[in-house]
Design an enzyme around this catalytic site. Structure first.
Site, PDB file in Angstrom:
ATOM      1  N   LEU A 601       0.854  -1.201   0.000  1.00  0.00           N
ATOM      2  CA  LEU A 601       0.000   0.000   0.000  1.00  0.00           C
ATOM      3  C   LEU A 601       0.880   1.237   0.000  1.00  0.00           C
ATOM      4  CD1 LEU A 601      -2.635   1.632   0.365  1.00  0.00           C
ATOM      5  CD2 LEU A 601      -2.389   1.244   2.833  1.00  0.00           C
ATOM      6  N   ASP A 602       1.570   1.463   1.099  1.00  0.00           N
ATOM      7  CA  ASP A 602       2.516   2.565   1.248  1.00  0.00           C
ATOM      8  C   ASP A 602       3.772   1.985   1.879  1.00  0.00           C
ATOM      9  OD1 ASP A 602       4.015   4.797   1.850  1.00  0.00           O
ATOM     10  OD2 ASP A 602       2.631   5.580   3.350  1.00  0.00           O
ATOM     11  N   PRO A 603       4.739   1.646   1.046  1.00  0.00           N
ATOM     12  CA  PRO A 603       4.853   1.936  -0.386  1.00  0.00           C
ATOM     13  C   PRO A 603       4.181   0.871  -1.257  1.00  0.00           C
ATOM     14  CG  PRO A 603       6.854   0.897   0.381  1.00  0.00           C
ATOM     15  CD  PRO A 603       5.973   1.035   1.595  1.00  0.00           C
TER      16      PRO A 603
END
Length: 883
Positions: A601-603
């Site tokens: 997701l993040d990253p």
């Protein structure tokens, strides 16, 4: 008393001391009081049925002296108080129960070892999707008694919902047909039918059917679809129930031989005001391959000598198929996907095979194209066999399929009463310890860790489904994935990968039981023990795979990557590229190994979505002048009920260590840097992305490096910033924990405390007694004891469980000790959900000098019912796609 334990041991049950004996023998034991448990159904929120009603429980206690424990439920059709009034005990814990009664399958992680379970297990026909469940019953030495196998000497089922499934399936089928016809542009009398669950009882259903019948006779059926033929397969309780509903509508019964003549006479006015009903058996839809006469006995013994001709003889005339047949894989399918495609290609048959009420719900069974069970929430899906498409759009081409696998729960009161009446005699025998009762003994699938003799044939299916045995494929070489780590985000990743044909998965973890819990849920998936420090076992695991997916803590990635490079295996991870991983780049290139990182997701999603918009802007000749990105994994607002406003949906250690990072970014033309240890103190107190959320922000690592990665010119940009979202108040508490030493990663901070309270005392350097704690914390933080922050911190420590005097705490560092504590105290509880929020803002300068602000956002919530988190889904699925 019943037990499935393999060893004798003393046991205290309520006030009676009883001998806990091995009971795999089915010899009748002396009658003695037994504890019967009734579990709460948890397959989905609609499952409101119960195996025994309060009236049955009251009689059972009175007639046998048994104790009954009922798990509490706020959705069950009979409330908790009614069971208490009947003499049962309401208790979440069923470990004291000797036998546990339920309805639907039990989640593997909720099985209690050494018990007797009575449920519909859906395993005795070697259903592949439930073989992991059967393996779990074996591993836990559980005696499994299946209602479907509770039969008389002639094989007639004795305990069943049968007709209620038929009732609900037919009601839902009529409802769906009305919706489908309307989507095709035709009003019909069926549009007035609701789903079964909207009716309080069957009497209300019959009232509605009389109303629909009147409309059929008064206004007629759509001309374009007449005559409307309802074809019923099967002759058991399911089909009888369906006919009991259908027969309330005006209809004529017809035979297969009449169908061609009816089709020629399709404009007959009678067919506009009456439905047609066709009841078929195997003699109507199968024929001998060699052209010989049909023989019922031969068909049952040698079904391979026959083929189905349903698609040729019956389907071309059928408007709705109501499928209630019992099917096994040895028999020819009623219809294949190819058969359906043939029907759908014929333009003149576009008004035929509109809908199927597959009440028997054999997945990929008698109807090959029925690939999954639908739900009460989403009861219909559509199969366009011509284009090999399945969808849920009522207006698009395809046959409508209703395949709800828990239909009787739409009529929970009557279904439970009927089921309990049929089960009661055998529940009574169970309560009296009479496992030799022939109905019970015939229904045992496994006990004492072994399959019962009639079910030994399931061993092969178990091996294929749960041990990862690779079946040779002539089409392609099977692919092998090693998933290192069985943490919070692994399940959606595995779920995605097993959908790819020809993929075998090994879940390797230092927690073998957790790896097994996940592996047992999926086909072609096995579990293995992983010790990253053990080079020999690590090399063996890596050598035998094609791709390594690393979901272990980030500091362990380099060891896995080193092994992957040495053995020439590709690797995927969702973590940031650490300096240690970056050092492996040239070796990976030389070995022609791809190591794909930062794909979660993040990253991950943040990179992909940002790059898409940046590339589109560059393609138009525009320039990116500003890029600001926020992302956060949070509890849903209604579940943010602690001082941190945070609960863990991914690695607690990862969350805590992220707070120690340094950060670099550019904002409003100014380069900024935040040293390690100052991140929380440098928070942005308000991030007004959504007015309804009180959010604060933290700078996320080195934002500047991504200018080059994204193809941006940092010198020409005003801002380049990536940040992490939290609810307001998070950073204040975390900064206090940092300053107090709880986030210390120095090995000198190793913890070996008798309790969390002792760990707290050791860390703050003073006794953690409440009268002095307030002053100690204020002094250590150099703030006034009257500062509200001190009270918030004390409340947070209480929520963490830091005043606990019992459980020992041991870890190599203070941060690791805190991680262990928070993993238990700040986890999402049953019925809670998380949320992920991703937000990009781009400042774009166009070729004509104008300036645009473009945003891109994602807000996703976890599923409180299934327990799948949004974090697991948004990290696991991108990593699976990359794999």
């Amino acid at each position: 008393m019943l037990a499935a334990s393999a060893a004798a041991r003393p046991r205290l049950l309520h006030t009676r001391s009883l001998l806990h004996q091995r009971s795999s023998s089915l010899a009748t034991q002396a009658a003695r009081p037994t504890v019967i448990g009734i579990r709460r159904e948890d397959k989905n929120r609609w499952e409101r049925r119960v195996a025994l009603t309060p009236a049955h429980v009251k009689d059972l206690i009175a007639e046998t002296g048994a104790s009954v424990i009922v798990q509490p439920s706020n959705t069950r059709i009979f409330n908790n108080a009614s069971f208490e009034a009947a003499g049962a005990t309401i208790n979440e814990d069923l470990t004291l129960a000797d036998a546990i009664l339920g309805i639907k399958e039990v989640p593997i992680d909720k099985l209690i070892p050494d018990k007797t379970y009575l449920i519909f297990s859906h395993t005795h026909k070697a259903q592949q999707y439930n073989m992991p469940s059967l393996q779990a019953f074996l591993d836990n030495r559980i005696r499994l008694i299946d209602y479907e196998l509770m039969v008389d000497p002639h094989g007639k089922r004795l305990v069943l919902f049968g007709k209620h499934a038929g009732y609900a399936g037919m009601i839902d089928g009529l409802h769906g047909l009305g919706q489908r016809l309307l989507a095709l542009g035709y009003n019909s009398p069926f549009i007035h039918m609701g789903q079964a669950h909207v009716y309080p009882n069957l009497e209300c259903v019959y009232t509605k059917l009389r109303h629909v019948a009147d409309i059929i006779e008064d206004q007629g059926l759509p001309d374009a679809f007449a005559p409307m033929l309802f074809t019923f397969t099967g002759a058991g309780n399911v089909t009888q129930g369906a006919r009991a509903i259908f027969d309330n509508l005006p209809h004529d019964n017809v035979t297969v031989d009449e169908l061609p003549f009816i089709a020629k006479d399709r404009f007959n006015e009678r067919y506009r005001r009456r439905l047609l009903a066709l009841q078929v058996g195997a003699q109507d839809y199968v024929e001998r391959i060699d052209g010989g006469p049909y023989s019922r006995e031969e068909y049952r013994e040698f079904p391979d000598r026959y083929r189905s001709v349903f698609a040729q003889k019956i389907a071309p005339y059928t408007s709705m198929l109501v499928n209630g047949i019992y099917w096994e894989s040895k028999y020819p399918r009623l219809m294949t996907t190819k058969d359906l495609a043939y029907i759908q290609r014929q333009r003149e048959l576009r008004t035929r095979m509109l809908a199927i009420a597959d009440i028997s719900c054999d997945i990929a069974g008698s109807l090959e194209f029925m690939t999954h069970a639908s739900t009460i929430d989403s009861p219909f899906f559509y199969v366009d066999a011509v284009n090999s498409i399945q969808h849920t759009d009522v207006e698009k081409p395809g046959v409508q399929i209703n395949s709800i696998d828990n239909l009787p729960t739409e009529l929970p009161f009557e279904a439970s009463k009927h089921f309990g009446d049929s089960l009661y005699p055998y529940a009574k025998a169970l309560a009296l310890g009479d496992l030799a009762h022939p109905v019970l003994s015939r229904a045992i699938i496994c006990q004492d860790g072994a399959l019962a003799p009639p079910h030994k044939h399931l061993e092969k299916s178990l091996a294929v489904a749960t041990r990862g045995i690779r079946v040779a494929s002539t089409a392609a070489q099977r692919k092998r994935v090693l998933l290192a780590g069985s943490g919070m985000v692994s399940q959606p990743l595995v779920d995605y990968l097993v959908s790819a044909k020809g993929t075998d998965i090994t879940i390797a973890s230092n927690d073998l039981s957790e790896a097994k819990r996940i592996a047992y849920q999926f086909r072609n998936t096995q579990a293995a023990l992983l010790d990253v420090a053990d080079a020999t076992s690590l090399n063996t695991l890596v050598k035998d795979c094609d791709v390594v997916v690393s979901l272990v803590p980030a500091h362990l990635h380099p060891q896995l990557a080193d092994a992957a490079i040495r053995h020439g295996k590709h690797m995927v991870t969702a973590s940031y590229i650490s300096p240690e991983m970056q050092l492996l780049d040239q070796r990976a290139r030389d070995s022609k190994v791809s190591i794909l990182s930062e794909i979660g997701l993040d990253p991950g999603i943040d990179h992909c979505s940002a790059k898409k918009i940046i590339d589109e802007a560059h393609a138009r000749g525009s320039k990116i002048k500003s890029f600001i990105s926020w992302c956060g994994g949070l509890p849903a607002p209604e579940n943010s009920d602690n001082q941190l406003g945070y609960k863990f949906s991914w690695s607690p250690r990862g969350v805590l260590t992220a707070g120690l990072n340094q950060a670099q970014f550019k904002i409003n033309g100014q380069m900024r840097s935040i040293p390690s240890g100052s991140l929380f103190a440098s928070r942005l107190a308000s991030v007004p992305l959504y007015p309804g959320f009180a959010l604060e922000g933290l700078a996320n690592r080195d934002s500047l490096q991504y200018a080059d990665v994204y193809g941006l010119n940092l010198d020409h940009m005003d801002s380049m910033f990536r940040g992490t979202l939290r609810y307001s108040g998070y950073s204040e508490i975390m900064d206090c924990l940092l300053r107090l030493g709880f986030l210390n990663l120095d090995s000198k901070s190793s913890v070996n405390a008798k309790s969390a309270a002792e760990f707290l005392s050791q860390t703050i350097g003073a006794p953690a007694t409440l009268p002095e704690l307030k002053q100690t914390l204020a002094k250590r933080l150099s703030i006034s004891a009257s500062d509200p922050l001190v009270c918030r911190l004390m409340l947070a420590l209480e929520e963490f469980g830091m005043y606990n005097q019992n459980s020992p705490v041991a870890a190599p560092t203070a941060l690791d000790a805190l991680s262990k504590i928070l993993q238990n105290s700040l986890k999402l509880n049953q019925g809670e959900r998380d949320m992920v929020c991703l937000f990009h803002e781009f400042g774009i300068e166009n070729q004509d000098g104008s300036y645009d602000v473009q945003t891109s956002s994602l807000v996703a919530y976890g599923d409180a019912e299934s327990g799948e988190t949004a974090m697991a889904r948004t990290v696991g699925i991108p990593a699976a796609i990359a794999t």
